[in-house]
Design an enzyme around this catalytic site. Structure first.
Site, PDB file in Angstrom:
ATOM      1  N   LYS A  31      55.451  43.523  45.236  1.00 39.18           N
ATOM      2  CA  LYS A  31      55.037  42.153  45.563  1.00 39.18           C
ATOM      3  C   LYS A  31      54.810  42.101  47.068  1.00 39.18           C
ATOM      4  O   LYS A  31      55.727  41.818  47.830  1.00 39.18           O
ATOM      5  CB  LYS A  31      56.115  41.173  45.105  1.00 39.18           C
ATOM      6  CG  LYS A  31      55.587  39.782  44.776  1.00 39.18           C
ATOM      7  CD  LYS A  31      56.622  38.971  44.030  1.00 39.18           C
ATOM      8  CE  LYS A  31      56.171  37.547  43.838  1.00 39.18           C
ATOM      9  NZ  LYS A  31      55.205  37.388  42.736  1.00 39.18           N
ATOM     10  N   GLU A  49      46.117  41.768  34.787  1.00 37.47           N
ATOM     11  CA  GLU A  49      46.857  40.563  35.157  1.00 37.47           C
ATOM     12  C   GLU A  49      45.922  39.376  35.254  1.00 37.47           C
ATOM     13  O   GLU A  49      44.695  39.518  35.312  1.00 37.47           O
ATOM     14  CB  GLU A  49      47.497  40.753  36.535  1.00 37.47           C
ATOM     15  CG  GLU A  49      48.651  41.703  36.514  1.00 37.47           C
ATOM     16  CD  GLU A  49      49.700  41.318  37.532  1.00 37.47           C
ATOM     17  OE1 GLU A  49      50.192  40.176  37.499  1.00 37.47           O
ATOM     18  OE2 GLU A  49      50.022  42.178  38.363  1.00 37.47           O
ATOM     19  N   ARG A  90      63.748  43.601  42.882  1.00 36.14           N
ATOM     20  CA  ARG A  90      62.311  43.820  43.054  1.00 36.14           C
ATOM     21  C   ARG A  90      61.925  43.845  44.530  1.00 36.14           C
ATOM     22  O   ARG A  90      61.087  44.649  44.954  1.00 36.14           O
ATOM     23  CB  ARG A  90      61.524  42.751  42.288  1.00 36.14           C
ATOM     24  CG  ARG A  90      60.032  43.040  42.249  1.00 36.14           C
ATOM     25  CD  ARG A  90      59.313  42.115  41.287  1.00 36.14           C
ATOM     26  NE  ARG A  90      59.425  40.727  41.697  1.00 36.14           N
ATOM     27  CZ  ARG A  90      59.039  39.688  40.951  1.00 36.14           C
ATOM     28  NH1 ARG A  90      58.539  39.882  39.747  1.00 36.14           N
ATOM     29  NH2 ARG A  90      59.170  38.455  41.397  1.00 36.14           N
TER      30      ARG A  90
HETATM   31  C1  LIG Z   1      55.032  37.268  41.377  1.00 39.34           C
HETATM   32  C2  LIG Z   1      53.927  37.750  40.532  1.00 39.34           C
HETATM   33  C3  LIG Z   1      53.942  37.622  39.128  1.00 39.34           C
HETATM   34  C4  LIG Z   1      55.002  36.859  38.392  1.00 39.34           C
HETATM   35  O1  LIG Z   1      56.291  37.390  38.533  1.00 39.34           O
HETATM   36  P1  LIG Z   1      57.552  36.491  38.211  1.00 39.34           P
HETATM   37  O2  LIG Z   1      58.702  37.359  38.556  1.00 39.34           O
HETATM   38  O3  LIG Z   1      57.515  36.190  36.756  1.00 39.34           O
HETATM   39  O4  LIG Z   1      57.440  35.264  39.033  1.00 39.34           O
HETATM   40  C5  LIG Z   1      52.899  38.182  38.401  1.00 39.34           C
HETATM   41  N1  LIG Z   1      51.878  38.811  39.011  1.00 39.34           N
HETATM   42  C6  LIG Z   1      51.816  38.929  40.352  1.00 39.34           C
HETATM   43  C7  LIG Z   1      50.661  39.632  40.965  1.00 39.34           C
HETATM   44  C8  LIG Z   1      52.842  38.405  41.157  1.00 39.34           C
HETATM   45  O5  LIG Z   1      52.763  38.526  42.482  1.00 39.34           O
END
Ligand SMILES: *Cc1c(COP(=O)(O)O)cnc(C)c1O
Length: 344
Positions: free
Chosen positions: A187, A223, A85
């Site tokens: 991210k 989200e 990722r």
């Molecule tokens: C990091 C994140 C998540 C959760 O991802 P994981 O891989 O399960 O920790 C969900 N939404 C957002 C906006 C994130 O930045």
């Protein structure tokens, strides 16, 4: 800031704060390649005032945890997924991706070096790992940097829920987190900069976090703050939103597989904020919260209560027990999910 000492921590009462631990990992990219990288006790970063990250936001990050097992060893949970990722996020921002196999090795190296700070088994606390890439090359016009740094910091974090899982209250936001075609799938720090105001308004009004709706219609759930959403239908099916602007959560991917193994017919699909009655339970999923039950969602002044505002539903509890059992090393997970960190 002073370096933390392991003997000073009260593990079960730890919050979610930054402590300066003995070692971080640091690698640099210049002249078209990444150097070896190394552990460092320097937890500061030196860069030009014209570094891209400071002006045009070339930054991507990851979040994962190291879990102390009952036998004293330490596990990572699917770190190859974080490597992949981060690679994707870096490419979206035109940054040099850090090689995925070396990412996992560097995470192991920094956890091993700080092993006294991996909290004890059973405390509920873990060592949080934050890898990130920044554009440090000098720019004044808008273009990508030609120099990058990759860092990993680690810091111990407490159990998300002291005294057990509790449902919390959410409210929809008039703001958007990310656009379709924007950086919602990456991210990156810019998404979080944009989320600070909506998050703080929700907190001020007594909610634990916001529900972002889709940026086109403001109708479908995207989200929950920094976590993905799931709902359990009245007939026990696991549903989670599908959209091009959702961050692909590794916890979500894992729960889709676990729900399948429980016969819950998991599905990624459009979920309207006006169709919450289909669900008997709902929750947030992500590395920090693992699974966190959603007690209610308030939209346009109407409050929808799911299972209960105080109790955790049985499906949510069952999913949580399986996932956290795998993460803590108490239960055997699917191949590749549990990665041992050699401590010697
Ligand atoms: C990091 C994140 C998540 C959760 O991802 P994981 O891989 O399960 O920790 C969900 N939404 C957002 C906006 C994130 O930045």
């Amino acid at each position: 800031m002073e370096k933390a000492k392991a003997e000073n921590f009260d593990w079960p009462n730890l919050g979610f704060n930054y402590y300066d631990l003995p070692y971080s990992f640091h690698a640099e990219y210049k002249d078209g390649k990444w150097d070896e990288g190394k552990l460092t006790s320097d937890s500061t970063i030196k860069m030009s005032e014209a570094a891209n990250v400071l002006h045009y936001g070339q930054e991507a990050f990851e979040g994962l945890k190291a879990y102390r097992r009952k036998d004293g060893g330490v596990n990572l949970f699917r770190p190859d997924m974080n490597a992949k990722r981060l690679h994707n996020s870096a490419e979206r921002l035109l940054m040099a991706p850090f090689p995925e196999d070396r990412f996992v090795e560097a995470v192991k190296m920094v956890v091993k070096a700080n092993q006294n700070f991996v909290p004890p088994y059973g405390s509920g606390a873990t060592l949080y790992i934050r890898p990130f890439i920044i554009g440090t090359g000098e720019v004044i016009g808008v273009h990508p940097a030609d120099k990058f740094q990759f860092h990993i910091l680690v810091t111990p974090v407490g159990p998300y829920y002291k005294g057990g899982m509790k449902p919390t209250e959410y409210v929809t936001s008039p703001y958007d987190r990310a656009a379709h075609g924007g950086t919602g799938q990456s991210k990156v720090s810019g998404n979080y900069a944009a989320s600070l105001l909506p998050g703080s308004l929700a907190h001020k009004n007594g909610y634990s976090d916001v529900v972002y709706l889709d940026p086109r219609l403001h109708e479908n759930i995207e989200e929950l703050g920094g976590a993905n959403f799931f709902g359990i239908t009245k007939d026990g099916k696991f549903k989670t939103p599908k959209s091009p602007s959702i961050l692909p959560s590794i916890t979500k991917k894992s729960l889709l597989q676990i729900a399948d193994s429980f016969g819950m017919e998991p599905e990624e699909t459009t979920i309207s904020i006006y169709d919450l009655d289909q669900f008997s339970e709902a929750g947030a999923m992500g590395t920090a919260a693992v699974i966190s039950p959603v007690g209610s969602i308030t939209h346009n002044g109407n409050k929808h209560v799911f299972y209960s505002e105080t109790e955790v539903g049985s499906y949510t509890q069952k999913l949580y027990d399986r996932l956290s059992g795998i993460q803590d090393g108490d239960q055997k997970g699917p191949d590749g999910w549990q990665v041992d960190v050699p401590l010697k």
